[in-house]
Design a protein around this motif. Structure first.
Motif, PDB file in Angstrom:
ATOM      1  N   ARG A  12     -34.615 -24.854 -27.100  1.00 57.98           N
ATOM      2  CA  ARG A  12     -33.166 -24.943 -26.905  1.00 57.98           C
ATOM      3  C   ARG A  12     -32.369 -24.052 -27.852  1.00 57.98           C
ATOM      4  NH1 ARG A  12     -31.018 -29.299 -24.633  1.00 57.98           N
ATOM      5  NH2 ARG A  12     -29.335 -27.803 -24.230  1.00 57.98           N
ATOM      6  N   LEU A  13     -32.821 -23.907 -29.078  1.00 55.32           N
ATOM      7  CA  LEU A  13     -32.035 -23.224 -30.099  1.00 55.32           C
ATOM      8  C   LEU A  13     -32.762 -22.011 -30.652  1.00 55.32           C
ATOM      9  CD1 LEU A  13     -30.448 -25.925 -32.476  1.00 55.32           C
ATOM     10  CD2 LEU A  13     -29.294 -24.525 -30.763  1.00 55.32           C
ATOM     11  N   ARG A  14     -31.978 -20.997 -31.017  1.00 52.46           N
ATOM     12  CA  ARG A  14     -32.505 -19.837 -31.729  1.00 52.46           C
ATOM     13  C   ARG A  14     -31.592 -19.541 -32.905  1.00 52.46           C
ATOM     14  NH1 ARG A  14     -35.922 -15.620 -31.137  1.00 52.46           N
ATOM     15  NH2 ARG A  14     -36.539 -16.449 -29.103  1.00 52.46           N
ATOM     16  N   LEU A  15     -32.193 -19.406 -34.103  1.00 55.50           N
ATOM     17  CA  LEU A  15     -31.461 -19.019 -35.301  1.00 55.50           C
ATOM     18  C   LEU A  15     -31.974 -17.668 -35.772  1.00 55.50           C
ATOM     19  CD1 LEU A  15     -30.834 -22.137 -35.331  1.00 55.50           C
ATOM     20  CD2 LEU A  15     -30.785 -21.945 -37.834  1.00 55.50           C
ATOM     21  N   THR A  16     -31.050 -16.791 -36.160  1.00 53.17           N
ATOM     22  CA  THR A  16     -31.390 -15.500 -36.747  1.00 53.17           C
ATOM     23  C   THR A  16     -30.900 -15.496 -38.180  1.00 53.17           C
ATOM     24  OG1 THR A  16     -31.153 -14.415 -34.597  1.00 53.17           O
ATOM     25  CG2 THR A  16     -31.112 -13.013 -36.553  1.00 53.17           C
ATOM     26  N   VAL A  17     -31.787 -15.137 -39.113  1.00 52.87           N
ATOM     27  CA  VAL A  17     -31.473 -15.205 -40.534  1.00 52.87           C
ATOM     28  C   VAL A  17     -31.784 -13.866 -41.189  1.00 52.87           C
ATOM     29  CG1 VAL A  17     -32.025 -17.671 -40.557  1.00 52.87           C
ATOM     30  CG2 VAL A  17     -33.772 -16.015 -41.252  1.00 52.87           C
ATOM     31  N   LEU A  18     -31.189 -13.646 -42.356  1.00 55.85           N
ATOM     32  CA  LEU A  18     -31.570 -12.476 -43.154  1.00 55.85           C
ATOM     33  C   LEU A  18     -33.027 -12.598 -43.567  1.00 55.85           C
ATOM     34  CD1 LEU A  18     -28.747 -11.594 -45.715  1.00 55.85           C
ATOM     35  CD2 LEU A  18     -29.467 -10.288 -43.722  1.00 55.85           C
ATOM     36  N   ALA A  19     -33.743 -11.498 -43.471  1.00 50.75           N
ATOM     37  CA  ALA A  19     -35.158 -11.512 -43.832  1.00 50.75           C
ATOM     38  C   ALA A  19     -35.374 -11.565 -45.338  1.00 50.75           C
ATOM     39  CB  ALA A  19     -35.863 -10.291 -43.255  1.00 50.75           C
ATOM     40  N   ALA A  20     -34.342 -11.253 -46.121  1.00 49.92           N
ATOM     41  CA  ALA A  20     -34.428 -11.318 -47.585  1.00 49.92           C
ATOM     42  C   ALA A  20     -33.012 -11.461 -48.141  1.00 49.92           C
ATOM     43  CB  ALA A  20     -35.098 -10.074 -48.153  1.00 49.92           C
ATOM     44  N   GLY A  21     -32.924 -12.108 -49.293  1.00 48.74           N
ATOM     45  CA  GLY A  21     -31.632 -12.237 -49.957  1.00 48.74           C
ATOM     46  C   GLY A  21     -30.690 -13.156 -49.226  1.00 48.74           C
ATOM     47  N   GLY A  22     -29.445 -13.079 -49.589  1.00 47.52           N
ATOM     48  CA  GLY A  22     -28.418 -13.948 -49.022  1.00 47.52           C
ATOM     49  C   GLY A  22     -28.230 -15.199 -49.880  1.00 47.52           C
ATOM     50  N   PRO A  23     -28.603 -16.367 -49.375  1.00 53.88           N
ATOM     51  CA  PRO A  23     -29.142 -16.604 -48.041  1.00 53.88           C
ATOM     52  C   PRO A  23     -28.048 -16.602 -46.972  1.00 53.88           C
ATOM     53  CG  PRO A  23     -29.012 -18.674 -49.268  1.00 53.88           C
ATOM     54  CD  PRO A  23     -28.585 -17.599 -50.216  1.00 53.88           C
ATOM     55  N   ARG A  24     -28.420 -16.169 -45.763  1.00 50.55           N
ATOM     56  CA  ARG A  24     -27.492 -16.108 -44.640  1.00 50.55           C
ATOM     57  C   ARG A  24     -28.196 -16.496 -43.336  1.00 50.55           C
ATOM     58  NH1 ARG A  24     -24.585 -14.288 -48.235  1.00 50.55           N
ATOM     59  NH2 ARG A  24     -22.882 -12.780 -48.017  1.00 50.55           N
ATOM     60  N   ILE A  25     -27.484 -17.261 -42.513  1.00 50.60           N
ATOM     61  CA  ILE A  25     -27.834 -17.443 -41.107  1.00 50.60           C
ATOM     62  C   ILE A  25     -26.833 -16.614 -40.316  1.00 50.60           C
ATOM     63  CG2 ILE A  25     -28.152 -19.060 -39.197  1.00 50.60           C
ATOM     64  CD1 ILE A  25     -28.556 -21.274 -41.294  1.00 50.60           C
ATOM     65  N   LEU A  26     -27.304 -15.654 -39.550  1.00 46.29           N
ATOM     66  CA  LEU A  26     -26.422 -14.716 -38.856  1.00 46.29           C
ATOM     67  C   LEU A  26     -26.254 -15.022 -37.379  1.00 46.29           C
ATOM     68  CD1 LEU A  26     -27.616 -11.381 -40.481  1.00 46.29           C
ATOM     69  CD2 LEU A  26     -25.723 -12.854 -41.176  1.00 46.29           C
ATOM     70  N   GLY A  27     -27.178 -15.766 -36.795  1.00 45.24           N
ATOM     71  CA  GLY A  27     -27.094 -16.048 -35.373  1.00 45.24           C
ATOM     72  C   GLY A  27     -27.474 -17.477 -35.055  1.00 45.24           C
ATOM     73  N   LEU A  28     -26.772 -18.073 -34.080  1.00 43.92           N
ATOM     74  CA  LEU A  28     -27.070 -19.421 -33.594  1.00 43.92           C
ATOM     75  C   LEU A  28     -26.783 -19.420 -32.095  1.00 43.92           C
ATOM     76  CD1 LEU A  28     -27.697 -22.461 -33.998  1.00 43.92           C
ATOM     77  CD2 LEU A  28     -25.252 -22.778 -34.487  1.00 43.92           C
ATOM     78  N   GLN A  29     -27.825 -19.630 -31.299  1.00 42.31           N
ATOM     79  CA  GLN A  29     -27.683 -19.588 -29.844  1.00 42.31           C
ATOM     80  C   GLN A  29     -28.268 -20.847 -29.224  1.00 42.31           C
ATOM     81  OE1 GLN A  29     -29.686 -15.534 -30.069  1.00 42.31           O
ATOM     82  NE2 GLN A  29     -28.569 -15.345 -28.125  1.00 42.31           N
ATOM     83  N   ASP A  74     -25.009 -10.477 -52.882  1.00 50.82           N
ATOM     84  CA  ASP A  74     -26.235 -11.285 -52.880  1.00 50.82           C
ATOM     85  C   ASP A  74     -27.238 -10.893 -51.801  1.00 50.82           C
ATOM     86  OD1 ASP A  74     -24.853 -12.101 -50.675  1.00 50.82           O
ATOM     87  OD2 ASP A  74     -24.777 -14.230 -51.200  1.00 50.82           O
ATOM     88  N   LEU A  75     -27.078  -9.709 -51.216  1.00 47.67           N
ATOM     89  CA  LEU A  75     -27.933  -9.368 -50.085  1.00 47.67           C
ATOM     90  C   LEU A  75     -29.308  -8.842 -50.499  1.00 47.67           C
ATOM     91  CD1 LEU A  75     -25.347  -7.816 -47.614  1.00 47.67           C
ATOM     92  CD2 LEU A  75     -26.105 -10.187 -47.865  1.00 47.67           C
ATOM     93  N   ALA A  76     -29.494  -8.561 -51.764  1.00 47.33           N
ATOM     94  CA  ALA A  76     -30.824  -8.196 -52.272  1.00 47.33           C
ATOM     95  C   ALA A  76     -31.424  -9.429 -52.933  1.00 47.33           C
ATOM     96  CB  ALA A  76     -30.725  -7.047 -53.266  1.00 47.33           C
TER      97      ALA A  76
END
Length: 291
Positions: A12-29, A74-76
């Motif tokens: 039902r759900l897909r999350l896209t996150v930064l592969a390193a650093g952040g932390p960030r969740i960039l996508g939610l579908q 904080d992206l690194a």
């Protein structure tokens, strides 16, 4: 500039996150629908440590907000760690000695996500702070901030609803609708940046957009102080995004210590035919089923 990402998903759900650093969740579908999270590639600020890039989506900060501390680039940072049904995202240690972690776990059968936000003090001195979880959603929807938990007040002669307004919030604001149970913000209307908060035992925030309800729930701590004039729930809104923000209580975090702040997200189809008079009860029932 693009940043490496990775995805985790259920049926039902897909999350896209930064592969390193952040932390960030960039996508939610939900069900291969549109990205429910805001994308803000132009939101960037110069700081003493270099450029801070917001990116959009979900992030972890610590309150109270201050410049430049809150805007440390904080992206690194460390690479994301895949775990069963989820992922752990970690930051580097910031100049104040604080490191951030978000452990994300997807429910394998429901469109539900558990997030554990952790702040750890790697510095030499105690720091007064509060974990602060911020979710930027795509603009154009309706945000709901509940003012109470639906229970009768313990003392009907004492106030039981508290609202905080930021200096840049315009009043009157045609986007803002105040009811006895909740504040409703229609972000499809144009207007300048604004922010409102509340001290509310309800412990949840909701956003209705694209025929979907996004709901986030946290634990309320009635006997502990919160930042921002004792606000545990906050909503920021402008032309580019709507932020649903939850805060944990303020505390003194000693060197070597850590503090956590949990959220549960629910993403579900939403009928536009639900009457506004039933809105609070309908969302409160969904929250009750979350916990």
């Amino acid at each position: 500039m693009t940043y490496p990402t990775l995805s985790i998903a259920t049926d039902r759900l897909r999350l896209t996150v930064l592969a390193a650093g952040g932390p960030r969740i960039l996508g939610l579908q939900l069900d291969d629908g549109p990205n429910l999270l805001a994308e803000t590639p132009a939101a960037r600020w110069a700081t003493p440590w270099g450029e801070f890039a917001l990116l959009g989506g979900h992030r972890l900060w610590h309150a109270p907000e201050a410049f430049p501390r809150s805007y440390w680039p904080d992206l690194a940072g460390p690479e994301a760690e895949l775990i069963d049904n989820g992922v752990i995202l970690r930051s580097a240690v910031d100049p104040g000695g604080i490191a951030k972690t978000i452990a994300i776990t997807l429910d394998p059968t429901q469109p539900r996500v558990h997030l554990r936000h952790t702040l750890t003090n790697h510095g030499l001195w105690p720091v007064e702070l509060a974990p602060w979880a911020i979710t930027q959603l795509a603009p154009g929807g309706v945000a709901i901030l509940p003012l109470h938990d639906g229970q009768p007040p313990a003392n009907p002669l004492a106030p039981h609803r508290q609202i905080a307004l930021w200096p840049y919030t315009p009043l009157p604001d045609p986007r803002l609708h105040l009811t006895a149970d909740y504040i409703l913000i229609d972000t499809s209307l144009s207007g300048p940046p604004a922010k409102i908060g509340a001290h509310s035992p309800a412990g949840w925030l909701a956003y209705l957009h694209h025929g979907v309800v996004f709901l986030k729930q946290v634990t309320y701590h009635p006997d502990q102080p919160y930042p921002d004039r004792n606000s545990n729930l906050e909503i920021y809104y402008d032309q580019g995004c709507t932020e649903l923000e939850t805060l944990a209580p303020l505390l003194r975090l000693d060197p070597g210590a850590a503090v956590t702040h949990d959220e549960v997200w629910l993403v579900a189809p939403w009928s536009s035919h639900i009457d506004r008079g039933d809105l609070f009860k309908t969302l409160a029932k969904m929250v009750a089923e979350l916990v």
